[in-house]
Write an enzyme that holds these catalytic residues in place. Structure first.
Site, short mmCIF file in Angstrom:
data_model
loop_
_atom_site.label_atom_id
_atom_site.label_comp_id
_atom_site.label_asym_id
_atom_site.label_seq_id
_atom_site.Cartn_x
_atom_site.Cartn_y
_atom_site.Cartn_z
N GLU A 1 37.19 34.46 39.63
CA GLU A 1 37.18 35.71 40.42
C GLU A 1 38.31 36.63 40.00
O GLU A 1 38.12 37.86 39.92
CB GLU A 1 37.30 35.37 41.90
CG GLU A 1 36.03 34.73 42.48
CD GLU A 1 36.16 34.39 43.95
OE1 GLU A 1 35.11 34.28 44.61
OE2 GLU A 1 37.30 34.23 44.44
N ASP B 1 36.47 38.69 44.21
CA ASP B 1 35.48 38.18 45.15
C ASP B 1 34.56 39.29 45.62
O ASP B 1 33.33 39.13 45.66
CB ASP B 1 36.20 37.52 46.33
CG ASP B 1 35.24 37.04 47.40
OD1 ASP B 1 34.48 36.10 47.13
OD2 ASP B 1 35.24 37.61 48.51
#
Length: 241
Positions: A131, A59
Site C-alpha cells: 500500500e 489504502d
C-alpha cells in the site's frame, strides 16, 4: 526528505521500479515507502522517515482504483457482489501475496529485531508495504500510471471476478473447492437453535469430511449455512476476511 540515496540503494530501487513497470522521478519516495517504523526508530540520527503515512494514502488509492475498475468492468454485478469482490482483491492476504511476488521484502528496511523475527515474510508488513508503494507511485506519477500498475499486479485476481469466482454464494463456492479432491464431502450440522418461533437464531457447523471448518450464526438455517461456508473458505485460505 533531505537524505540522499547511496548508489547501492538507488540501484536496488531502480530494479524494483523496472519490475513494477513504472518510472519514478523521485526515488526517495519509494525509499520511504520501503522504510518500516522499526528501522526509522532505530536510525533516528539518519533522518529516515517511515512509511505509515504513505500506507494510509495507498489504502485509499487502492480502494478507489479497484472500486472504479469493478464498477466499469462488471455492470452486471450488484452492490453486494461488487463489495464482496473488492474485499477479496484488497484484503491483507491478497496484498501480501502480491508483495511477495514483487519481492518487496528484499527491499524493505527493517529494524534488527523485526528482521530477525521474520518481518520480511510477515503478512501484515508485506501488505502495508505494498500500500505504501502504491502511494509513492501515485504521488510521483499520478492516478493513471498507478491504476495501470495495480491492475497488472492484480490481473489474476480480477480474472477470478470475471469467471464469477469471487461473487458466487459461499455454499456453492465451498462445494466446488471441496470437489477438486475426489471423495471430499461437505456436510452441515445444526449445533443449536434458540429463541421463540418468530425470532429463532440458528448455529450451524460445516465440516469437510471429519474436520470442522467453521460455525455460522443466522436468523435462518440458510443464513447460518452461508456464514459457516464463508468461514470455511477463510479457513482454507480461499478468501479473505
Amino acid at each position: 526528505m533531505k537524505r540522499m540515496l547511496d548508489d547501492h540503494r538507488r540501484a536496488e530501487l531502480t530494479r524494483l521500479v523496472r519490475f513494477l513497470g513504472v518510472e519514478m522521478k523521485e526515488l526517495l519516495l519509494l525509499h520511504q515507502a520501503l522504510t518500516h517504523t522499526s528501522y526509522a526508530n532505530e536510525a533516528r540520527h539518519s533522518g529516515s522517515i517511515h512509511n505509515e503515512r504513505l500506507e494510509f494514502l495507498g489504502d485509499a488509492v487502492l480502494d478507489l482504483i479497484i472500486s472504479e475498475n469493478l464498477f466499469k468492468r462488471f455492470p452486471q454485478l450488484t452492490e453486494g457482489e461488487l463489495t464482496k469482490a473488492r474485499a477479496n482483491l484488497v484484503c491483507e492476504h491478497t496484498l501480501a501475496k502480491k508483495a511477495a511476488e514483487a519481492d518487496l521484502g528484499r527491499y524493505l528496511l527493517l529494524g534488527k529485531g523485526e528482521a530477525l523475527s521474520g518481518g520480511r515474510e510477515r503478512v501484515s508488513i508485506l501488505a502495508d508495504t505494498l500500500e505504501s508503494v502504491i502511494a509513492a507511485v501515485y504521488l510521483d506519477q499520478g492516478f493513471a500510471v498507478t491504476t495501470d500498475m495495480v491492475l497488472r499486479l492484480l490481473s489474476k485476481e480480477l480474472a477470478l471476478v470475471q469467471t464469477g469466482e469471487y461473487v458466487k454464494d459461499f455454499k456453492t463456492w465451498l462445494q466446488e473447492v471441496a470437489q477438486r479432491t475426489p471423495d471430499n464431502k461437505i456436510s452441515y450440522e445444526v449445533v443449536s437453535q434458540t429463541g421463540p418461533d418468530h425470532d429463532k437464531v440458528f448455529k450451524i457447523s460445516v465440516h469437510l469430511n471429519d474436520q470442522e471448518l467453521g460455525i455460522g450464526i443466522g436468523k435462518s438455517k440458510k443464513e447460518a449455512e452461508q456464514q459457516a461456508a464463508k468461514l470455511a473458505l477463510m479457513t482454507l485460505n480461499v478468501i479473505c476476511e
